[in-house]
Structure formats: structure tokens, C-alpha cells
Design a protein around this motif. Sequence first.
Motif, PDB file in Angstrom:
ATOM      1  N   ASN A 148     117.438  34.262  60.091  1.00 26.28           N
ATOM      2  CA  ASN A 148     117.788  33.938  61.596  1.00 26.28           C
ATOM      3  C   ASN A 148     116.515  34.364  62.541  1.00 26.28           C
ATOM      4  O   ASN A 148     116.703  35.327  63.041  1.00 26.28           O
ATOM      5  N   PRO A 149     115.446  33.560  62.354  1.00 18.52           N
ATOM      6  CA  PRO A 149     114.328  33.972  63.093  1.00 18.52           C
ATOM      7  C   PRO A 149     114.312  34.050  64.650  1.00 18.52           C
ATOM      8  O   PRO A 149     113.832  34.996  65.307  1.00 18.52           O
ATOM      9  N   SER A 150     115.221  33.106  65.116  1.00 20.35           N
ATOM     10  CA  SER A 150     115.459  33.207  66.768  1.00 20.35           C
ATOM     11  C   SER A 150     116.174  34.459  67.069  1.00 20.35           C
ATOM     12  O   SER A 150     115.911  34.890  68.151  1.00 20.35           O
ATOM     13  N   GLU A 151     117.147  34.893  66.418  1.00 21.36           N
ATOM     14  CA  GLU A 151     117.942  35.908  66.585  1.00 21.36           C
ATOM     15  C   GLU A 151     117.110  37.230  66.523  1.00 21.36           C
ATOM     16  O   GLU A 151     117.224  38.104  67.327  1.00 21.36           O
ATOM     17  N   LEU A 152     116.377  37.126  65.623  1.00 18.88           N
ATOM     18  CA  LEU A 152     115.401  38.560  65.382  1.00 18.88           C
ATOM     19  C   LEU A 152     114.416  38.558  66.790  1.00 18.88           C
ATOM     20  O   LEU A 152     114.201  39.643  67.263  1.00 18.88           O
ATOM     21  N   ILE A 153     113.823  37.365  67.186  1.00 13.76           N
ATOM     22  CA  ILE A 153     113.039  37.423  68.263  1.00 13.76           C
ATOM     23  C   ILE A 153     113.657  37.767  69.537  1.00 13.76           C
ATOM     24  O   ILE A 153     112.896  38.579  70.574  1.00 13.76           O
ATOM     25  N   LEU A 154     114.811  37.718  69.840  1.00 10.50           N
ATOM     26  CA  LEU A 154     115.634  37.867  71.007  1.00 10.50           C
ATOM     27  C   LEU A 154     115.820  39.463  71.088  1.00 10.50           C
ATOM     28  O   LEU A 154     116.243  39.945  72.121  1.00 10.50           O
ATOM     29  N   GLN A 155     115.612  40.203  70.164  1.00 11.92           N
ATOM     30  CA  GLN A 155     115.659  41.801  70.228  1.00 11.92           C
ATOM     31  C   GLN A 155     114.779  42.491  70.858  1.00 11.92           C
ATOM     32  O   GLN A 155     113.692  42.015  71.140  1.00 11.92           O
ATOM     33  N   ASP A 156     115.090  43.572  71.158  1.00 13.23           N
ATOM     34  CA  ASP A 156     114.257  44.383  71.995  1.00 13.23           C
ATOM     35  C   ASP A 156     112.869  44.751  71.344  1.00 13.23           C
ATOM     36  O   ASP A 156     111.907  44.970  72.035  1.00 13.23           O
ATOM     37  N   ARG A 157     112.926  44.913  70.066  1.00  9.05           N
ATOM     38  CA  ARG A 157     111.700  45.231  69.394  1.00  9.05           C
ATOM     39  C   ARG A 157     110.447  44.234  69.436  1.00  9.05           C
ATOM     40  O   ARG A 157     109.312  44.286  69.045  1.00  9.05           O
ATOM     41  N   THR A 158     110.898  42.942  69.757  1.00 11.64           N
ATOM     42  CA  THR A 158     109.946  41.943  70.174  1.00 11.64           C
ATOM     43  C   THR A 158     108.902  42.473  71.322  1.00 11.64           C
ATOM     44  O   THR A 158     107.588  42.581  71.139  1.00 11.64           O
ATOM     45  N   GLU A 159     109.699  42.689  72.482  1.00  9.12           N
ATOM     46  CA  GLU A 159     108.933  43.365  73.552  1.00  9.12           C
ATOM     47  C   GLU A 159     108.342  44.569  73.445  1.00  9.12           C
ATOM     48  O   GLU A 159     106.932  44.938  73.592  1.00  9.12           O
ATOM     49  N   GLU A 160     108.727  45.465  72.499  1.00  4.99           N
ATOM     50  CA  GLU A 160     108.401  46.669  72.197  1.00  4.99           C
ATOM     51  C   GLU A 160     106.908  46.676  71.462  1.00  4.99           C
ATOM     52  O   GLU A 160     106.053  47.253  71.456  1.00  4.99           O
ATOM     53  N   LEU A 161     106.952  45.613  70.413  1.00  5.10           N
ATOM     54  CA  LEU A 161     105.769  45.503  69.508  1.00  5.10           C
ATOM     55  C   LEU A 161     104.465  44.746  70.494  1.00  5.10           C
ATOM     56  O   LEU A 161     103.350  45.369  70.400  1.00  5.10           O
ATOM     57  N   LEU A 162     104.786  43.831  71.452  1.00  2.00           N
ATOM     58  CA  LEU A 162     103.774  43.407  72.166  1.00  2.00           C
ATOM     59  C   LEU A 162     103.205  44.433  73.102  1.00  2.00           C
ATOM     60  O   LEU A 162     101.844  44.380  73.304  1.00  2.00           O
ATOM     61  N   THR A 163     103.985  45.305  73.688  1.00  2.00           N
ATOM     62  CA  THR A 163     103.856  46.228  74.458  1.00  2.00           C
ATOM     63  C   THR A 163     102.882  47.284  73.966  1.00  2.00           C
ATOM     64  O   THR A 163     101.756  47.584  74.347  1.00  2.00           O
ATOM     65  N   TYR A 164     103.224  47.469  72.541  1.00  3.49           N
ATOM     66  CA  TYR A 164     102.377  48.532  71.841  1.00  3.49           C
ATOM     67  C   TYR A 164     101.020  47.727  71.573  1.00  3.49           C
ATOM     68  O   TYR A 164      99.790  48.444  71.829  1.00  3.49           O
ATOM     69  N   LEU A 165     100.906  46.528  71.091  1.00  5.24           N
ATOM     70  CA  LEU A 165      99.596  45.827  70.780  1.00  5.24           C
ATOM     71  C   LEU A 165      98.690  45.810  72.057  1.00  5.24           C
ATOM     72  O   LEU A 165      97.390  45.840  72.045  1.00  5.24           O
ATOM     73  N   GLN A 166      99.300  45.821  73.347  1.00  3.31           N
ATOM     74  CA  GLN A 166      98.778  45.663  74.365  1.00  3.31           C
ATOM     75  C   GLN A 166      97.832  46.706  74.791  1.00  3.31           C
ATOM     76  O   GLN A 166      96.718  46.690  75.436  1.00  3.31           O
ATOM     77  N   THR A 167      98.369  47.716  74.430  1.00  2.00           N
ATOM     78  CA  THR A 167      97.401  49.106  74.664  1.00  2.00           C
ATOM     79  C   THR A 167      96.341  49.239  73.323  1.00  2.00           C
ATOM     80  O   THR A 167      95.567  50.175  73.549  1.00  2.00           O
ATOM     81  N   GLN A 168      96.369  48.686  72.281  1.00  2.00           N
ATOM     82  CA  GLN A 168      95.414  48.788  71.309  1.00  2.00           C
ATOM     83  C   GLN A 168      94.383  47.787  71.149  1.00  2.00           C
ATOM     84  O   GLN A 168      93.386  47.884  70.624  1.00  2.00           O
ATOM     85  N   PHE A 169      94.685  46.478  71.750  1.00  2.64           N
ATOM     86  CA  PHE A 169      93.761  45.294  71.732  1.00  2.64           C
ATOM     87  C   PHE A 169      93.080  44.600  73.051  1.00  2.64           C
ATOM     88  O   PHE A 169      93.939  45.019  74.096  1.00  2.64           O
ATOM     89  N   ASP A 170      92.114  44.258  72.905  1.00  2.00           N
ATOM     90  CA  ASP A 170      91.711  43.567  74.266  1.00  2.00           C
ATOM     91  C   ASP A 170      92.479  42.225  74.486  1.00  2.00           C
ATOM     92  O   ASP A 170      93.063  41.841  75.687  1.00  2.00           O
ATOM     93  N   TYR A 171      92.815  41.545  73.384  1.00  2.00           N
ATOM     94  CA  TYR A 171      93.507  40.367  73.256  1.00  2.00           C
ATOM     95  C   TYR A 171      94.651  40.270  72.268  1.00  2.00           C
ATOM     96  O   TYR A 171      94.128  40.586  71.053  1.00  2.00           O
ATOM     97  N   VAL A 172      95.782  39.955  72.683  1.00  2.00           N
ATOM     98  CA  VAL A 172      96.880  39.542  71.690  1.00  2.00           C
ATOM     99  C   VAL A 172      97.155  38.407  71.641  1.00  2.00           C
ATOM    100  O   VAL A 172      97.752  37.918  72.851  1.00  2.00           O
ATOM    101  N   LEU A 173      96.907  37.484  70.667  1.00  2.00           N
ATOM    102  CA  LEU A 173      97.212  36.171  70.458  1.00  2.00           C
ATOM    103  C   LEU A 173      98.643  35.709  69.572  1.00  2.00           C
ATOM    104  O   LEU A 173      98.540  36.098  68.564  1.00  2.00           O
TER     105      LEU A 173
END
Length: 210
Positions: free
Chosen positions: A97-122
Motif C-alpha cells: 500500500n505505498p500510496s497509503e503509507l505516503i499519506l501518513q504524517d511520518r512522510t512530512e516528519e522525515l522530510l522535515t528532519y532531513l531538511q535540518t541535516q542536509f543542504d539539498y533533499v532530492l
Amino acid sequence: LGAKNRGTKLLITSTISGEGKSFVAINLAVSLALSGRKVILVEFDLTKPSMVNKLGMEATRGVADYLKGEVKAEEVIRQTPYNSNLFLISAGTLPNNPSELILQDRTEELLTYLQTQFDYVLVDSAPVGLLSDGYVLSRYCDATLYIVRHGVTPKKRLERLENNKINTLKNMVMVFNGVRSRGFGKRKYGYGYGYGYVYNQDQKKIGKLA
């Protein structure tokens, strides 16, 4: 891509498979890493991932495993063999269920965390002509690189994208891949970045990307 702020998040997507989105994402990531930026590739294509093979790395747990709550973000970040500034989070264990997983809050949490650790998140997502995942991920990114490949991308799909007022891709830049050369050697195709157009939130063309 001349962003001054740390943590610029770029979504890379396309219409269908075979247009070179992962190829462009990897090459862009390598270029940025070579310039001294700390870069991470995040494989959110949870249906047909290819980055591990393209980078010659082993498949391990990744994005899907994080979204299911089985691992922490730090546990799935890996340094690539190409450059000390280039990192990868692979797709991981492919879910049903990939689409259902991506809809979860953890998607935003992961990208927000990576934003603090890297110059670019692709963020490499599944083609939006096949799944809606890219539209979901676009909400959390600063801009979208939309890959179009000469002779592959269906023109009707592009027209549909331009007229789509419901699902939009944030700050979309269209990048042409495999454009036919003119003049001498015109039968050959290139895989570098061509040129593209910048669109606003309403899919109105507002500028050109050289």
C-alpha cells in the motif's frame, strides 16, 4: 538551484516510467555534492525503485520501513560510494500500500528532519501519470523538477497536466531529457539537462530555466 537557505527540498517526478527521472535526480545530486553541498537522495518511488541498482549499492531497509515505524531516520541514511557529501535513503522493503503509507504524517516528519541535516533533499517519486504520490509529496517540497523525455512522454498527458486545477505540483520546472540535437550529429540524443519552463501554483508559465 541557487537557494541560499539550508534544506532545500526538490521533488523529481515525470509522467510515466522510462523518462529518466531517477537518472536526472542522481546526476543532479552528484553535481551538487561535488560543489561541496551536503545532499541526500530519498527514494519515494515505492512501486518501481531503481536507485540502488543505478548507484551499485545493496538494497537495505529504507523509506517504506521508516514510514511503517520500524526504523528511525538515522538508521536508513547511507553514504554513497561516489562522494562523501552524497547520501541515500533507498525505497526499502516494498509495501502493498505505498500510496497509503505516503499519506501518513511520518512522510512530512522525515522530510522535515532531513531538511535540518542536509543542504539539498532530492525526493524521487513515482510518475504522477501512474500514481498520485508525487502530488502528495509536492506539498512538502520547495519546488518540482518535472522530467519530460523526447519521444517518450505522451503529449496528451502533458496537456492534461497543464489543465489540472485540482492536483498541482509546487513551483514546477519542466526539464527536457533526450532532446534531439540539431545540425551535425542531429540523430544523436543527449541525456544532460535540456531547458525548461517555470510554472507557478496555478500551472501558469512564468519564466524559462536556462
